[in-house]
Design an enzyme around this catalytic site. Structure first.
Site, PDB file in Angstrom:
ATOM      1  N   LYS A 164       0.569   4.377   6.852  1.00  0.00           N
ATOM      2  CA  LYS A 164       0.001   5.241   5.819  1.00  0.00           C
ATOM      3  C   LYS A 164       0.593   6.637   5.977  1.00  0.00           C
ATOM      4  O   LYS A 164       1.299   6.942   6.925  1.00  0.00           O
ATOM      5  CB  LYS A 164      -1.533   5.339   5.942  1.00  0.00           C
ATOM      6  CG  LYS A 164      -2.277   4.008   6.000  1.00  0.00           C
ATOM      7  CD  LYS A 164      -2.252   3.250   4.696  1.00  0.00           C
ATOM      8  CE  LYS A 164      -3.026   1.941   4.816  1.00  0.00           C
ATOM      9  NZ  LYS A 164      -2.852   1.084   3.618  1.00  0.00           N
ATOM     10  N   SER A 180       0.799  -1.230   0.000  1.00  0.00           N
ATOM     11  CA  SER A 180       0.000   0.000   0.000  1.00  0.00           C
ATOM     12  C   SER A 180       0.831   1.280   0.000  1.00  0.00           C
ATOM     13  O   SER A 180       0.320   2.349  -0.316  1.00  0.00           O
ATOM     14  CB  SER A 180      -0.941   0.017   1.212  1.00  0.00           C
ATOM     15  OG  SER A 180      -0.221   0.154   2.414  1.00  0.00           O
TER      16      SER A 180
END
Length: 254
Positions: A137, A59
């Site tokens: 993230k 990701s």
């Protein structure tokens, strides 16, 4: 000096040498103490200063490697920055996924008690992933800001201003002047006003990241409480060919 005084002095030196020999323990006797001291220092460092983490997914490509077939990056995540302030836009953070992010999470530990104990031990030092929904993230917006996508160039907007995001190398296609799909099929989402004390986070690999966009229907509208943040990713420590700093570029400054 008399004979008696000489004898006393010699006897004193011999007693001193015997005491010194008695104090010098064999290394194998001192080793367990040294191991315990090292373990305590390591535990305090991990708990209060920082620790390594393994990147298990793709990701954050290409900033952090973790995809299937790639060499999973080991990163160092420090905690000190957030003792005196909250995460800022552009920071790459490790955090515990809120409850609604954990619905599909399954334990990665062995059912064998001995093997599970070894896995937990090595996880403590960041050599294997932790057995919890720890995610990494990038912070895009903070409490009080409104985030959405997109402007006519396909850029994310925070408080109506487009972001500059050179770290994004892979995203959904954008068709100017046409109807574009909403996430998870496309870029479009929001607007979402981030509650105070929360963060809006996204992966750099935009079309392969289940981030805040994937959870806009939950109680927090996809945002993550600042209290869930473990720390700030600051350095890639493995593999050797990728050792270097993790960039924290503020996308709101352009």
């Amino acid at each position: 000096m008399t004979v008696s005084e000489s004898d006393d002095e010699g006897s004193s030196r011999r007693r001193g040498r015997r005491r010194a020999k008695q104090k010098q323990r064999p290394f194998w006797q001192e080793l367990p103490v040294l191991i315990v001291i090292a373990a305590v220092i390591a535990a305090l460092t991990v708990s209060f200063i920082g620790r390594p983490y393994v990147i298990p997914s793709e990701s954050m490509e290409p900033t952090l490697h973790g995809c299937s077939g790639c060499t999973g990056d080991r990163i160092y995540v420090q905690k000190l920055s957030y003792y005196w302030g909250d995460p800022k836009p552009g920071d790459v953070v490790v955090f515990v996924g809120p409850p609604s992010w954990n619905t599909r999470y399954q334990s990665i530990r062995s059912s064998n008690t001995a093997v599970r104990g070894v896995q937990n031990f090595f996880s403590f030092f960041g050599l294997v992933p932790p057995d919890e929904n720890d995610l990494v993230k990038r912070v895009i917006a903070v409490g009080g800001q409104t985030v959405q996508c997109c402007d006519d160039q396909g850029r994310i907007l925070v408080d109506g201003k487009p972001l500059d995001e050179p770290y994004v190398k892979s995203d959904f296609a954008w068709n100017p002047g046409k109807q574009n799909a909403t996430y998870p099929a496309g870029r479009v989402f929001g607007p979402v006003q981030v509650p105070e004390g929360n963060l809006w986070v996204m992966g750099d690999n935009r079309n392969h990241s289940a981030d805040s966009r994937a959870h806009v229907a939950d109680d927090l509208q996809g945002t993550v409480p600042v209290d869930n943040v473990r720390g700030k990713a600051v350095f890639k420590i493995w593999p050797p060919g990728r050792i270097g700093p993790v960039g924290a570029q503020d996308p709101q400054t352009n």
